[in-house]
Design an enzyme around this catalytic site. Structure first.
Site, mmCIF file in Angstrom:
data_model
loop_
_atom_site.group_PDB
_atom_site.id
_atom_site.type_symbol
_atom_site.label_atom_id
_atom_site.label_comp_id
_atom_site.label_asym_id
_atom_site.label_seq_id
_atom_site.Cartn_x
_atom_site.Cartn_y
_atom_site.Cartn_z
ATOM 1 C CB CYS A 182 -4.816 -5.082 -2.786
ATOM 2 S SG CYS A 182 -4.571 -5.889 -4.380
ATOM 3 C CD GLU A 193 -1.206 -7.923 2.877
ATOM 4 O OE1 GLU A 193 -0.815 -7.327 3.897
ATOM 5 O OE2 GLU A 193 -0.491 -8.094 1.869
ATOM 6 C CG HIS A 244 -0.939 -8.642 -1.760
ATOM 7 N ND1 HIS A 244 -1.195 -7.776 -0.718
ATOM 8 C CD2 HIS A 244 -1.358 -8.008 -2.889
ATOM 9 C CE1 HIS A 244 -1.747 -6.660 -1.210
ATOM 10 N NE2 HIS A 244 -1.863 -6.774 -2.515
ATOM 11 N NE ARG A 264 4.414 2.435 -6.790
ATOM 12 C CZ ARG A 264 4.504 1.695 -7.894
ATOM 13 N NH1 ARG A 264 4.960 2.211 -9.004
ATOM 14 N NH2 ARG A 264 4.151 0.416 -7.884
HETATM 15 N N1 PCA Z 1 -2.740 -5.704 -6.775
HETATM 16 C C1 PCA Z 1 -2.888 -4.302 -6.495
HETATM 17 C C2 PCA Z 1 -4.255 -3.947 -6.986
HETATM 18 C C3 PCA Z 1 -4.717 -5.092 -7.810
HETATM 19 C C4 PCA Z 1 -3.752 -6.168 -7.553
HETATM 20 O O1 PCA Z 1 -3.836 -7.319 -7.983
HETATM 21 C C5 PCA Z 1 -2.643 -3.956 -5.029
HETATM 22 O O2 PCA Z 1 -1.864 -4.651 -4.352
HETATM 23 O O3 PCA Z 1 -3.216 -2.977 -4.536
#
Ligand code: PCA
Length: 218
Positions: free
Chosen positions: A141, A78, A169, A88
């Site tokens: 996140c 990111e 991610h 959501r």
């Molecule tokens: N993914 C979610 C929240 C926790 C996770 O593992 C996100 O992308 O916000």
């Protein structure tokens, strides 16, 4: 050097979160840096409190958040966290913020201070697909990434001006896709762990900086 790596608990309809599954498989030392692994709740508020506690206890040189991004096909590094919480689905404590600022007095966004392009290059060299992502979403996140960068920017205990922070991610695990469309992208947990290890190497080993073009065109 000490690196704090967080992984989220399962959320939504999932019984497992690939982020924590991969984080917990990491070795305790990577390129001479000690690795502190932290399980964090998928909950606005609570994940921040646990992060702050860990910062005070470990005073890490770098903070790397890891979360599940179901539907993504590679390790996505990111670039930016934005100052908005817009869910959501409810978080694991039933909270569903809509268009709320994370920090009412904070800046609109923070850029990751991790070497994102060096991470992408190093992960690919390890044989794992990776890319720069320009949105960490608006759920927990993004929230945790924003709070980590805000903690450093405001000099919270356990941080210093040179503390690095950012977020990556990971896709679904294959086991999560059995009840989803056949085209759902997945990545084995061992591959994710190898990618995270390569990412940490890029953070702790100097000299890997790169300005390779990794942008997107809409
Ligand atoms: N993914 C979610 C929240 C926790 C996770 O593992 C996100 O992308 O916000």
């Amino acid at each position: 050097m000490r690196v704090l790596i967080t992984g989220f608990e399962p959320f939504g309809d999932e019984a497992i979160n690939p982020a924590w599954e991969a984080v917990k498989r990491l070795p305790d030392t990577i390129s001479g840096a000690s690795i502190v692994k932290l399980l964090v709740p998928t909950a606005f508020g609570a994940c921040g409190a646990i992060l702050y506690e860990a910062l005070e206890r470990h005073a890490p040189d770098a903070i790397v958040g890891v979360g599940q991004a179901g539907g993504r096909c590679d390790l996505s590094v990111e670039r930016v966290a934005i100052n908005v919480a817009d869910g959501r689905i409810p978080d694991n404590e039933g909270r569903l913020p809509v268009d709320e600022p994370i920090q009412p007095d904070g800046p609109a966004a923070y850029f990751s201070t991790l070497p994102i392009k060096a991470i992408v290059a190093r992960v690919r060299r390890r044989g794992v697909p990776a890319s720069v992502s320009n949105s960490a979403g608006t759920y927990v996140c993004n929230y945790l990434m924003y709070l980590a960068l805000h903690a450093v920017a405001t000099g919270r205990p356990g941080t210093g001006p040179g503390t690095l922070a950012g977020f990556v991610h990971v896709p679904y695990l294959p086991a999560q896709a059995v009840d989803k469309p056949a085209t759902t992208p997945t990545m084995p947990v061992e591959t994710m762990a190898a990618a995270l290890e390569a990412a940490v190497e890029a953070i702790v080993e100097p000299g890997g900086a790169t300005t390779a073009p990794e942008g997107t065109i809409c």
